[in-house]
Scaffold this active site. Structure first.
Site, short mmCIF file in Angstrom:
data_model
loop_
_atom_site.label_atom_id
_atom_site.label_comp_id
_atom_site.label_asym_id
_atom_site.label_seq_id
_atom_site.Cartn_x
_atom_site.Cartn_y
_atom_site.Cartn_z
N ASP A 70 9.22 -34.33 44.98
CA ASP A 70 9.22 -35.32 44.36
C ASP A 70 8.87 -35.19 42.76
O ASP A 70 9.28 -36.25 42.09
CB ASP A 70 8.44 -36.56 44.79
CG ASP A 70 7.17 -36.13 45.08
OD1 ASP A 70 6.51 -35.38 44.65
OD2 ASP A 70 6.51 -37.10 45.43
N SER A 71 8.69 -34.15 42.20
CA SER A 71 8.48 -33.72 40.98
C SER A 71 9.95 -33.94 40.19
O SER A 71 10.01 -33.74 39.00
CB SER A 71 8.14 -32.30 40.73
OG SER A 71 8.99 -31.35 41.68
N ASP A 113 10.00 -33.56 50.05
CA ASP A 113 8.95 -34.40 50.01
C ASP A 113 9.30 -35.85 50.49
O ASP A 113 10.26 -36.48 50.05
CB ASP A 113 8.73 -34.63 48.59
CG ASP A 113 7.41 -33.82 48.17
OD1 ASP A 113 6.60 -33.29 48.95
OD2 ASP A 113 7.33 -33.36 46.75
N LYS A 142 7.32 -32.91 53.52
CA LYS A 142 5.96 -32.94 53.31
C LYS A 142 5.47 -34.25 52.78
O LYS A 142 5.80 -35.13 52.23
CB LYS A 142 5.97 -31.95 51.89
CG LYS A 142 4.46 -31.82 51.21
CD LYS A 142 4.44 -30.56 50.28
CE LYS A 142 5.18 -30.86 48.87
NZ LYS A 142 4.33 -31.93 48.31
N GLU A 144 1.49 -36.18 51.34
CA GLU A 144 0.33 -35.69 50.52
C GLU A 144 -0.80 -36.46 50.91
O GLU A 144 -0.75 -37.66 51.66
CB GLU A 144 0.52 -36.36 48.94
CG GLU A 144 1.60 -35.42 48.34
CD GLU A 144 1.49 -36.10 46.68
OE1 GLU A 144 0.67 -36.92 46.37
OE2 GLU A 144 2.41 -35.49 46.12
N GLU A 211 -3.03 -27.52 45.74
CA GLU A 211 -2.55 -27.87 44.24
C GLU A 211 -3.98 -27.98 43.44
O GLU A 211 -4.89 -28.91 43.61
CB GLU A 211 -1.67 -28.98 44.22
CG GLU A 211 -1.03 -29.19 42.61
CD GLU A 211 0.02 -30.11 42.59
OE1 GLU A 211 0.65 -30.35 43.45
OE2 GLU A 211 0.49 -30.22 41.23
O1 KIV Z 1 6.78 -32.25 44.00
C1 KIV Z 1 6.35 -31.02 43.83
O2 KIV Z 1 7.22 -30.44 43.22
C2 KIV Z 1 5.45 -30.54 44.68
C3 KIV Z 1 4.93 -29.19 44.19
C4 KIV Z 1 4.13 -29.37 42.79
C5 KIV Z 1 3.85 -28.49 45.22
O3 KIV Z 1 4.90 -31.12 45.31
#
Ligand code: KIV
Length: 295
Positions: A70-71, A113, A142, A144, A211
Site C-alpha cells: 500500500d506504499s 497488502d 499482508k 499490519e 520494519e
Molecule cells: O507497503 C509496503 O510497501 C510495505 C513494505 C514497506 C514492506 O508494506
C-alpha cells in the site's frame, strides 16, 4: 545460429514483455518452496511493484516475492501516508502486477497488502477484502499489527488464505505511533513485539515483515520463529529475507532517503541490472550492512 531471447521477440510499443510461452528459468515460488528456502537459510528476496512491467522485470531479475504494497499510495498516488489507500486501488494494482507476471515467467510469489480499514471491522470483512485481492491474482495477503489481528490471521489461514504479518513500524498506524520511528527500542516494547510475533506464527502466518526494528531484536525474533520467515526492512541483516520499496532502491526518491535504503541504480546498467544486484547483495549478505542500514 540461435537468437538471444530478446532478439527473437518482435518489438511492441509501450514495453515488451516476453510471451507467456517463454520457458521459465526457475520453478514458480510456492509456500513449500519458501519454507524450504527458510530451512536451508537461503535468503528470501522481495521488492514492491505496482504495475505489469516492473513486476515482470523483477521476476526476470530473480526477485522471489513481489509485494503490491500500500506504499503505492505514496509512490504512485502522491499521498502523504498509506492511510488513504482503498481496497479498489489495491485490487487494481494487484491485477496489473498479476497480468505482468502471467505475461512473463510467472514465477514470483505475489503478496498484496490489505489496506487500512479493509480488515479492521470484523474477521468477515477481512475475509471479503482478502478474497478480492486473491481473485485479482495475489497468492498471499499482508496485514499490519499484532494483538487483535491475530484472530483475523487465524480466520483467514483456516480458510485457505496465506497471510504475511507485519510488525515494528506499521505505516497504517503512523498517526498513532507519532511518526516513522524505530520500534521495539525499550525492553517493554521489544518483549511485546516478541510475544506478538510468536502469536502470529501460532495463528498460521507464514511470513512476517519486520520494519524499522533494531537489528538485534529482529535477529532474535528470526531465531524464535522456526516456521515463519521474517522479511526485514530497516531491521538489519539477521532476518530470513529482505524487502525494499521499488522506487527507493532505484533511487527515485526526491526526499531524504531512509537510512535503511541503498540505491541499487548506482553503477547498474539498467533497472533489471539494479534488481539483479539487489538479489545478489541480499543472497550474499552484503545488503543490508548493519553498520550503515540498521539500528
Ligand atoms: O507497503 C509496503 O510497501 C510495505 C513494505 C514497506 C514492506 O508494506
Amino acid at each position: 545460429m540461435s537468437q538471444a531471447p530478446s532478439e527473437s521477440l518482435s518489438a511492441t510499443p509501450y514495453g515488451t514483455l516476453p510471451p507467456a510461452s517463454t520457458p521459465s528459468v526457475r520453478k514458480p515460488l510456492s509456500l513449500p518452496r519458501l519454507r524450504e528456502m527458510h530451512t536451508q537459510g537461503d535468503k528470501i528476496t522481495m521488492l514492491t511493484a505496482y504495475d505489469a512491467t516492473f513486476a515482470a522485470v523483477a521476476d526476470a531479475a530473480g526477485v522471489e516475492c513481489i509485494l503490491v504494497g500500500d506504499s503505492l499510495g505514496m509512490v504512485c498516488q502522491g499521498l502523504s501516508s498509506t492511510v488513504g489507500v482503498t481496497l479498489e486501488a489495491m485490487r487494481h494494482h494487484t491485477e496489473c502486477v498479476a497480468n505482468g507476471l502471467r505475461r512473463s515467467q510467472a514465477t514470483a510469489w505475489l503478496i498484496a497488502d490489505l489496506p487500512f480499514g479493509s480488515y479492521h471491522e470484523s474477521k468477515e470483512q477481512a475475509l471479503r477484502s482478502a478474497v478480492t485481492l486473491m481473485q485479482a491474482g495475489a497468492h498471499m495477503v499482508k496485514s499490519e499489527g499484532g494483538g487483535w489481528t491475530t484472530d483475523t490471521v487465524r480466520f483467514l489461514v483456516e480458510r485457505g488464505i496465506p497471510v504475511c504479518a507485519h510488525l515494528g513500524l506499521t505505516p497504517q498506524t503512523v498517526h498513532a505511533l507519532g511518526g516513522y520511528r524505530v520500534q521495539g527500542k525499550t525492553d517493554e516494547s521489544a518483549a511485546l513485539l516478541r510475544r506478538e510475533a510468536s502469536a502470529l506464527q501460532d495463528a498460521g502466518a507464514s511470513m512476517l515483515v519486520l520494519e524499522m526494528v533494531p537489528a538485534l531484536l529482529a535477529a532474535e525474533v528470526t531465531q524464535q520463529l522456526t516456521h515463519c520467515p521474517t522479511i526485514g526492512i530497516g531491521a538489519g541483516s539477521g532476518t530470513a529475507g529482505q524487502v525494499l520499496v521499488l522506487h527507493d532502491m532505484l533511487g527515485m526518491n526526491l526526499g531524504k532517503m531512509a537510512k535503511f535504503v541503498h540505491n541499487f541504480m548506482d553503477g547498474a546498467p539498467s533497472v533489471r541490472g539494479a534488481m539483479e544486484a539487489y538479489v545478489r547483495a541480499v543472497k550474499n549478505g552484503s545488503f543490508p550492512d548493519n553498520s550503515i542500514h540498521a539500528w
